[in-house]
Design a protein around this motif. Structure first.
Motif, PDB file in Angstrom:
ATOM      1  N   LEU A 154     -29.623  26.470 -13.443  1.00 23.69           N
ATOM      2  CA  LEU A 154     -29.212  27.250 -12.273  1.00 23.69           C
ATOM      3  C   LEU A 154     -30.415  27.767 -11.496  1.00 23.69           C
ATOM      4  CD1 LEU A 154     -26.726  28.330 -10.758  1.00 23.69           C
ATOM      5  CD2 LEU A 154     -26.869  30.397 -12.170  1.00 23.69           C
ATOM      6  N   SER A 155     -31.478  28.127 -12.194  1.00 28.45           N
ATOM      7  CA  SER A 155     -32.672  28.609 -11.494  1.00 28.45           C
ATOM      8  C   SER A 155     -33.253  27.522 -10.592  1.00 28.45           C
ATOM      9  CB  SER A 155     -33.723  29.090 -12.494  1.00 28.45           C
ATOM     10  OG  SER A 155     -34.244  28.008 -13.254  1.00 28.45           O
ATOM     11  N   LYS A 156     -33.106  26.261 -11.001  1.00 26.60           N
ATOM     12  CA  LYS A 156     -33.553  25.145 -10.167  1.00 26.60           C
ATOM     13  C   LYS A 156     -32.586  24.896  -9.015  1.00 26.60           C
ATOM     14  CE  LYS A 156     -37.228  23.751 -12.494  1.00 26.60           C
ATOM     15  NZ  LYS A 156     -38.597  23.746 -11.910  1.00 26.60           N
ATOM     16  N   GLU A 157     -31.291  25.074  -9.274  1.00 28.61           N
ATOM     17  CA  GLU A 157     -30.295  24.919  -8.207  1.00 28.61           C
ATOM     18  C   GLU A 157     -30.619  25.836  -7.037  1.00 28.61           C
ATOM     19  OE1 GLU A 157     -26.180  25.080  -9.374  1.00 28.61           O
ATOM     20  OE2 GLU A 157     -26.629  24.298 -11.368  1.00 28.61           O
ATOM     21  N   HIS A 158     -31.053  27.047  -7.355  1.00 29.94           N
ATOM     22  CA  HIS A 158     -31.346  28.032  -6.308  1.00 29.94           C
ATOM     23  C   HIS A 158     -32.537  27.622  -5.445  1.00 29.94           C
ATOM     24  CE1 HIS A 158     -29.287  31.318  -8.949  1.00 29.94           C
ATOM     25  NE2 HIS A 158     -28.429  30.500  -8.394  1.00 29.94           N
ATOM     26  N   LEU A 159     -33.335  26.687  -5.929  1.00 32.76           N
ATOM     27  CA  LEU A 159     -34.465  26.178  -5.152  1.00 32.76           C
ATOM     28  C   LEU A 159     -34.089  24.936  -4.338  1.00 32.76           C
ATOM     29  CD1 LEU A 159     -37.269  26.487  -7.869  1.00 32.76           C
ATOM     30  CD2 LEU A 159     -36.824  28.056  -5.967  1.00 32.76           C
ATOM     31  N   ILE A 160     -33.395  24.002  -4.989  1.00 33.99           N
ATOM     32  CA  ILE A 160     -33.179  22.713  -4.319  1.00 33.99           C
ATOM     33  C   ILE A 160     -32.054  22.742  -3.291  1.00 33.99           C
ATOM     34  CG2 ILE A 160     -34.161  21.431  -6.241  1.00 33.99           C
ATOM     35  CD1 ILE A 160     -31.355  20.546  -7.038  1.00 33.99           C
ATOM     36  N   TYR A 161     -31.055  23.596  -3.496  1.00 32.70           N
ATOM     37  CA  TYR A 161     -29.939  23.569  -2.543  1.00 32.70           C
ATOM     38  C   TYR A 161     -30.361  24.089  -1.167  1.00 32.70           C
ATOM     39  CZ  TYR A 161     -24.921  22.672  -2.000  1.00 32.70           C
ATOM     40  OH  TYR A 161     -23.706  22.140  -1.655  1.00 32.70           O
ATOM     41  N   PRO A 162     -31.013  25.250  -1.079  1.00 31.01           N
ATOM     42  CA  PRO A 162     -31.477  25.680   0.252  1.00 31.01           C
ATOM     43  C   PRO A 162     -32.439  24.686   0.882  1.00 31.01           C
ATOM     44  CG  PRO A 162     -31.556  27.511  -1.293  1.00 31.01           C
ATOM     45  CD  PRO A 162     -31.291  26.278  -2.098  1.00 31.01           C
ATOM     46  N   ALA A 163     -33.271  24.036   0.053  1.00 33.00           N
ATOM     47  CA  ALA A 163     -34.219  23.057   0.596  1.00 33.00           C
ATOM     48  C   ALA A 163     -33.495  21.888   1.230  1.00 33.00           C
ATOM     49  CB  ALA A 163     -35.150  22.565  -0.516  1.00 33.00           C
ATOM     50  N   ALA A 164     -32.467  21.378   0.548  1.00 37.82           N
ATOM     51  CA  ALA A 164     -31.718  20.243   1.085  1.00 37.82           C
ATOM     52  C   ALA A 164     -30.944  20.634   2.341  1.00 37.82           C
ATOM     53  CB  ALA A 164     -30.768  19.696   0.014  1.00 37.82           C
ATOM     54  N   VAL A 165     -30.363  21.819   2.334  1.00 33.87           N
ATOM     55  CA  VAL A 165     -29.652  22.296   3.531  1.00 33.87           C
ATOM     56  C   VAL A 165     -30.608  22.398   4.710  1.00 33.87           C
ATOM     57  CG1 VAL A 165     -28.433  24.270   4.528  1.00 33.87           C
ATOM     58  CG2 VAL A 165     -27.837  23.479   2.232  1.00 33.87           C
ATOM     59  N   ASN A 166     -31.809  22.887   4.455  1.00 34.10           N
ATOM     60  CA  ASN A 166     -32.798  23.021   5.525  1.00 34.10           C
ATOM     61  C   ASN A 166     -33.244  21.651   6.041  1.00 34.10           C
ATOM     62  OD1 ASN A 166     -34.011  25.126   7.060  1.00 34.10           O
ATOM     63  ND2 ASN A 166     -35.985  24.639   6.135  1.00 34.10           N
ATOM     64  N   TRP A 167     -33.360  20.672   5.142  1.00 35.08           N
ATOM     65  CA  TRP A 167     -33.667  19.303   5.584  1.00 35.08           C
ATOM     66  C   TRP A 167     -32.607  18.798   6.549  1.00 35.08           C
ATOM     67  CZ3 TRP A 167     -34.907  16.567   0.280  1.00 35.08           C
ATOM     68  CH2 TRP A 167     -36.189  16.974  -0.145  1.00 35.08           C
ATOM     69  N   PHE A 168     -31.345  19.002   6.165  1.00 40.03           N
ATOM     70  CA  PHE A 168     -30.257  18.552   7.043  1.00 40.03           C
ATOM     71  C   PHE A 168     -30.353  19.248   8.395  1.00 40.03           C
ATOM     72  CE2 PHE A 168     -26.111  18.563   8.959  1.00 40.03           C
ATOM     73  CZ  PHE A 168     -25.586  17.316   8.666  1.00 40.03           C
ATOM     74  N   ALA A 169     -30.609  20.547   8.355  1.00 40.14           N
ATOM     75  CA  ALA A 169     -30.691  21.323   9.592  1.00 40.14           C
ATOM     76  C   ALA A 169     -31.816  20.846  10.499  1.00 40.14           C
ATOM     77  CB  ALA A 169     -30.874  22.807   9.262  1.00 40.14           C
ATOM     78  N   GLN A 170     -32.872  20.323   9.904  1.00 41.65           N
ATOM     79  CA  GLN A 170     -34.009  19.805  10.666  1.00 41.65           C
ATOM     80  C   GLN A 170     -33.780  18.387  11.175  1.00 41.65           C
ATOM     81  OE1 GLN A 170     -36.768  20.970   7.300  1.00 41.65           O
ATOM     82  NE2 GLN A 170     -38.151  21.292   9.019  1.00 41.65           N
ATOM     83  N   GLY A 171     -32.659  17.788  10.767  1.00 34.77           N
ATOM     84  CA  GLY A 171     -32.392  16.416  11.165  1.00 34.77           C
ATOM     85  C   GLY A 171     -33.092  15.387  10.315  1.00 34.77           C
ATOM     86  N   LYS A 172     -33.679  15.829   9.189  1.00 34.62           N
ATOM     87  CA  LYS A 172     -34.402  14.908   8.306  1.00 34.62           C
ATOM     88  C   LYS A 172     -33.467  14.143   7.377  1.00 34.62           C
ATOM     89  CE  LYS A 172     -38.654  17.718   8.013  1.00 34.62           C
ATOM     90  NZ  LYS A 172     -39.621  16.669   8.365  1.00 34.62           N
ATOM     91  N   LEU A 173     -32.320  14.716   7.082  1.00 34.02           N
ATOM     92  CA  LEU A 173     -31.427  14.196   6.054  1.00 34.02           C
ATOM     93  C   LEU A 173     -30.164  13.643   6.707  1.00 34.02           C
ATOM     94  CD1 LEU A 173     -31.045  14.010   2.974  1.00 34.02           C
ATOM     95  CD2 LEU A 173     -29.951  16.261   3.078  1.00 34.02           C
ATOM     96  N   THR A 174     -29.871  12.367   6.437  1.00 33.01           N
ATOM     97  CA  THR A 174     -28.693  11.737   7.041  1.00 33.01           C
ATOM     98  C   THR A 174     -28.003  10.827   6.030  1.00 33.01           C
ATOM     99  OG1 THR A 174     -30.105   9.959   7.904  1.00 33.01           O
ATOM    100  CG2 THR A 174     -29.575  11.781   9.407  1.00 33.01           C
TER     101      THR A 174
END
Length: 215
Positions: free
Chosen positions: A172-192
């Motif tokens: 869970l401690s890792k989940e708290h790091l990777i989920y916001p990172a992936a959401v931010n990638w999507f928000a930047q248009g990097k993730l499709t």
């Protein structure tokens, strides 16, 4: 304009809190527009309200089918006109129609190193199998349960004497790091999502997802 996201929860919302916290930093490209739960007593609703975020509850027990619930849920989601829908401990199996409605803008996090251990009891299954490591995977949601293409993974060692609970806390401690990172990638248009494959900066992501340590 920041990317507008709606987060779906069923419980305490610790991943939700991580997403909210990241969204309030200067490096964030998204804004949490609303948090929706299928359970009125979910602690995550309180977390959202304390952060000044709109909340709603669509109780699945009030509907006679998954289809009717998902239709009502999508109507509430669409009121907020999100660019991305994020599943953060949302304990409902979604219908194909719902998934298709948000395909390519629907993310989930799963507490295993997908494609290993889709479904429930992931930590105990990893321990019982004698695995040396476990972890979590952010993935795009498709019609196959926990079967969408992985985006980002983080690994943790399975230690001698680990129980499902101790391993879950470490993951869970890792989940708290990777989920916001992936959401931010999507928000930047990097993730499709394209033709059932995940891409980062126009490069196809490996079948196991990107590794958090090197991403």
């Amino acid at each position: 304009m920041p990317c507008k996201i709606v987060v779906l929860i069923s419980g305490s919302g610790s991943n939700l809190q991580a997403i909210i916290d990241q969204g309030q930093t200067t490096g964030s490209h998204y804004q949490v527009a609303a948090v929706i739960s299928n359970k009125p007593q979910a602690l995550g609703l309180v977390r959202a309200q304390e952060a000044g975020i709109a909340t709603a509850c669509v109780e699945h027990t009030q509907f006679d089918s998954r289809e009717s619930f998902d239709i009502a849920l999508s109507e509430v989601i669409d009121q907020f006109q999100p660019d991305l829908v994020v599943l953060a401990g949302f304990m409902r199996i979604l219908t194909p129609d719902f998934v298709r409605r948000y395909l390519g803008r629907l993310l989930n996090i799963h507490p295993s190193l997908l494609p290993k251990y889709p479904g429930l009891h992931t930590h105990q299954r990893a321990i019982d199998a004698g695995d040396s490591e476990a972890g979590a995977t952010v993935h795009f949601v498709t019609e196959e349960l926990d079967g969408g293409p992985p985006v980002l993974q983080a690994k943790v060692p399975i230690l001698p004497g680990d129980s499902a609970e101790t391993l879950a806390n470490r993951v869970l401690s890792k989940e708290h790091l990777i989920y916001p990172a992936a959401v931010n990638w999507f928000a930047q248009g990097k993730l499709t999502l394209r033709h059932s494959e995940a891409f980062f900066d126009d490069v196809q992501i490996p079948a196991s997802g990107l590794a958090y340590e090197t991403a």
